[in-house]
Design a protein around this motif. Structure first.
Motif, PDB file in Angstrom:
ATOM      1  N   GLY A   1     -10.726   7.949  -0.816  1.00 52.05           N
ATOM      2  CA  GLY A   1     -11.687   8.397  -0.711  1.00 52.05           C
ATOM      3  C   GLY A   1     -12.205   8.510   0.357  1.00 52.05           C
ATOM      4  O   GLY A   1     -13.113   8.894   1.173  1.00 52.05           O
ATOM      5  N   ARG A   2     -12.111   6.770   0.738  1.00 52.37           N
ATOM      6  CA  ARG A   2     -14.074   6.612   1.188  1.00 52.37           C
ATOM      7  C   ARG A   2     -13.410   6.310   3.085  1.00 52.37           C
ATOM      8  O   ARG A   2     -14.362   5.928   3.758  1.00 52.37           O
ATOM      9  CB  ARG A   2     -14.477   5.028   1.168  1.00 52.37           C
ATOM     10  N   LEU A   3     -12.199   6.641   3.167  1.00 57.47           N
ATOM     11  CA  LEU A   3     -11.802   6.582   5.119  1.00 57.47           C
ATOM     12  C   LEU A   3     -11.981   7.578   5.375  1.00 57.47           C
ATOM     13  O   LEU A   3     -12.771   8.459   4.500  1.00 57.47           O
ATOM     14  CB  LEU A   3     -10.348   6.521   4.640  1.00 57.47           C
TER      15      LEU A   3
ATOM     16  N   LEU B   1      -7.504   0.971   4.702  1.00 63.50           N
ATOM     17  CA  LEU B   1      -7.304   1.467   3.578  1.00 63.50           C
ATOM     18  C   LEU B   1      -7.033  -0.243   2.653  1.00 63.50           C
ATOM     19  O   LEU B   1      -7.434  -0.876   1.880  1.00 63.50           O
ATOM     20  CB  LEU B   1      -5.813   2.215   3.448  1.00 63.50           C
ATOM     21  N   ARG B   2      -6.447  -1.500   3.452  1.00 62.38           N
ATOM     22  CA  ARG B   2      -6.425  -2.774   2.598  1.00 62.38           C
ATOM     23  C   ARG B   2      -7.612  -3.268   2.815  1.00 62.38           C
ATOM     24  O   ARG B   2      -8.034  -3.866   1.957  1.00 62.38           O
ATOM     25  CB  ARG B   2      -5.254  -2.787   4.185  1.00 62.38           C
TER      26      ARG B   2
ATOM     27  N   LEU C   1       1.141  -0.602  -0.086  1.00 60.44           N
ATOM     28  CA  LEU C   1       0.082   0.153   0.233  1.00 60.44           C
ATOM     29  C   LEU C   1       0.362   1.198   0.026  1.00 60.44           C
ATOM     30  O   LEU C   1       0.518   2.385  -0.229  1.00 60.44           O
ATOM     31  CB  LEU C   1      -1.378  -0.001   1.108  1.00 60.44           C
ATOM     32  N   LYS C   2       1.709   1.504   0.584  1.00 57.83           N
ATOM     33  CA  LYS C   2       2.675   2.571   1.267  1.00 57.83           C
ATOM     34  C   LYS C   2       3.491   3.069  -0.377  1.00 57.83           C
ATOM     35  O   LYS C   2       3.774   3.636  -0.810  1.00 57.83           O
ATOM     36  CB  LYS C   2       4.105   1.761   1.614  1.00 57.83           C
TER      37      LYS C   2
ATOM     38  N   LEU D   1      -8.699   3.011  -8.370  1.00 56.13           N
ATOM     39  CA  LEU D   1      -9.243   1.601  -7.044  1.00 56.13           C
ATOM     40  C   LEU D   1      -8.592   2.801  -5.797  1.00 56.13           C
ATOM     41  O   LEU D   1      -9.418   2.705  -4.855  1.00 56.13           O
ATOM     42  CB  LEU D   1      -8.982   0.663  -7.083  1.00 56.13           C
ATOM     43  N   LEU D   2      -7.345   2.873  -5.980  1.00 63.51           N
ATOM     44  CA  LEU D   2      -6.243   3.791  -4.301  1.00 63.51           C
ATOM     45  C   LEU D   2      -7.182   4.945  -4.486  1.00 63.51           C
ATOM     46  O   LEU D   2      -7.069   4.545  -2.594  1.00 63.51           O
ATOM     47  CB  LEU D   2      -4.303   2.858  -4.551  1.00 63.51           C
TER      48      LEU D   2
END
Lengths: 310, 183
Positions: free
Chosen positions: B127-129, B172-173, A47-48, B121-122
């Protein structure tokens, strides 16, 4: 592995590449023993990496232009507001000063009577120092701080003793002044070889203008004034009063500040005479021999002017 | 900043050049809208410059500016989240803003398309966090701030920075679970 705060901090530092060699070894050892932890660390690292590689959105020059424009317009507004603020601050300050002065002047405790000049005498030495240091005239300011109601002199009678070089000229001028004020009709004149006494009633409101006309004859230094207080039967006496000081005293009488003007004149004369603060003593009011009751003709002052040759 | 404080107005250009893109980019990631980000960034600059007398040299202008900007953005997002805005043409704020560059029709190598899809996607997941999680990730992983700087910007302790960062990455994951499962 149980996730504790310490473990969490270690994992974050490891993922961010901020962990020490020792901590790195510890985390890698834990990852070998704990598959779930290994997956977590791997996902976080991925992720990072993905986040780091996200493209940077450029704002071009739009933001800079916007900031400059806003600063420019705010600068104008700020300057405008600054003027308004200064004006408002001035108003507030004036209001505060007004409130303070009102509180001092009208303290709402008329029943506490303090001898007028005794109070002035209390504040005077301090003001004398100030006067000497600044070369200004704070004496009057200082005396103003005394409560007004207690300072008032309800003038009942005034006795002015004037010593002049040219008695005839002084008498002519005084007679002219009395004529101008239509006071000759009520005048009682007494004369002897050494002096002339002019006794007449005058309304308090005419005192100042009369004093202005007769002030030229008050040129000497050894004039004397005695003012009898209407309300508390006290006499206020002042030596060496000058023409302009008498005008001040009578002008102040219209405002109810007679004692102030007397005290100011006293201090002026004392300073002019080179007295030290210790030597400076305001003439205390003395009780009149016969206490007088307030008369009906409150607004009328009995004036006696004695002109004698030096 | 010293020059600007001493009255050199040309120093403003240097300050803007040095920090504007970084601040804008971070705020954009937090508030997800170009226009809002532009306004909030400009606000932050103006506030930072107007209150230059209160700026403490020790904290660093960069941290100070971000503190104003990020907190302004967070407040904005929180306020905005109380009201939902619906656009009649069906576009979201983010789509209108151009933040997203969905595998945008632009022809190119397969890797490029794949990378762009991943970024989309990321960005969507980010943005949903929750705003606090989004912010700490933006500051650390996108803006590359140190833990100390993040702590100063968000007025939280170092320990809180790290634990919040861990939870934000976990969130996020979680948002990207589908992506990982398909991967």
């Amino acid at each position: 592995m149980k996730m504790t705060d310490k473990n969490i901090e270690q994992i974050v530092e490891y993922v961010d590449g901020c962990a020490s060699a020792e901590k790195t070894a510890q985390i890698e050892e834990m990852m070998r023993c704990d598959e779930a932890l290994a997956v977590t660390v791997r996902r976080h690292s991925e992720l990072k990496e993905m986040l780091t590689s996200l493209p940077v959105q450029s704002c071009g020059s739009e933001l800079g232009d916007k900031v400059r424009a806003r600063l420019h317009s705010r600068g104008r507004n700020f300057r405008r507001m600054n003027k308004l603020h200064r004006f408002a601050a001035g108003l507030i300050l004036a209001a505060c000063l007004g409130a303070v002065v009102s509180m001092v002047y009208f303290d709402g405790s008329p029943e506490e009577k303090t001898p007028v000049l005794a109070m002035v005498a209390e504040v005077q030495p301090v003001q004398f120092d100030t006067y000497r240091q600044t070369e200004a005239a704070p004496v009057k300011k200082a005396v103003i701080m005394a409560p007004r109601r207690e300072r008032d002199v309800a003038m009942r009678s005034v006795v002015i003793s004037v010593k002049v070089e040219d008695r005839a000229t002084a008498e002519k001028r005084l007679t002219q002044a009395l004529y101008n004020h239509s006071l000759l009709g009520s005048l009682t004149l007494t004369r002897n070889e050494t002096s002339s006494g002019y006794h007449f009633p005058v309304s308090g409101s005419s005192l100042a203008s009369l004093a202005r006309e007769i002030s030229p004859i008050l040129t000497g230094n050894d004039n004397h004034i005695t003012i009898t207080d209407y309300s508390n039967a006290c006499n206020f006496e002042l030596d060496n009063i000058k023409g302009d000081q008498i005008v001040s005293v009578f002008t102040a009488n219209k405002r109810g500040d007679t004692a102030l003007a007397l005290a100011a004149a006293q201090v002026e004369n004392s300073i002019a005479a080179g007295l030290t603060p210790e030597e400076l003593a305001i003439t205390q009011p003395v009780l009149a021999a016969t206490p007088c009751e307030p008369a009906d003709n409150f607004g009328t002052v009995s004036v006696f002017i004695e002109i004698s040759s030096q | 900043m010293k020059l600007y404080r001493s009255g050199d107005s040309s120093a403003l250009g240097v300050l803007l050049e040095r920090y504007q893109s970084r601040l804008y980019n971070s705020i954009l990631r937090i508030c997800k809208n170009h226009d809002d980000a532009m306004e909030l960034s400009a606000d932050a600059f103006v506030k930072a410059i107007e209150n230059v007398e209160r700026f403490e040299q020790a904290s660093g202008f960069y941290t100070w500016l971000f503190r104003i900007g990020v907190n302004g953005a967070l407040n904005f997002v929180r306020r905005k989240s109380r009201f939902k805005f619906f656009s009649f043409d069906g576009f979201t704020d983010a789509e209108q803003s151009g933040v997203y560059e969905p595998g945008s029709a632009a022809p190119g190598p397969a890797e490029d398309i794949e990378r762009k899809e991943r970024e989309t996607l990321l960005t969507e997941a980010l943005g949903r966090l929750e705003p606090n999680h989004r912010t700490v990730i933006v500051l650390r992983d996108i803006e590359q701030m140190s833990y100390e700087e993040i702590a100063a910007v968000l007025s939280i302790s170092l320990g809180t920075v790290k634990s919040r960062l861990f939870r934000a990455r976990e969130a996020l994951r979680n948002e990207l679970r589908d992506y990982y499962e398909n991967d």
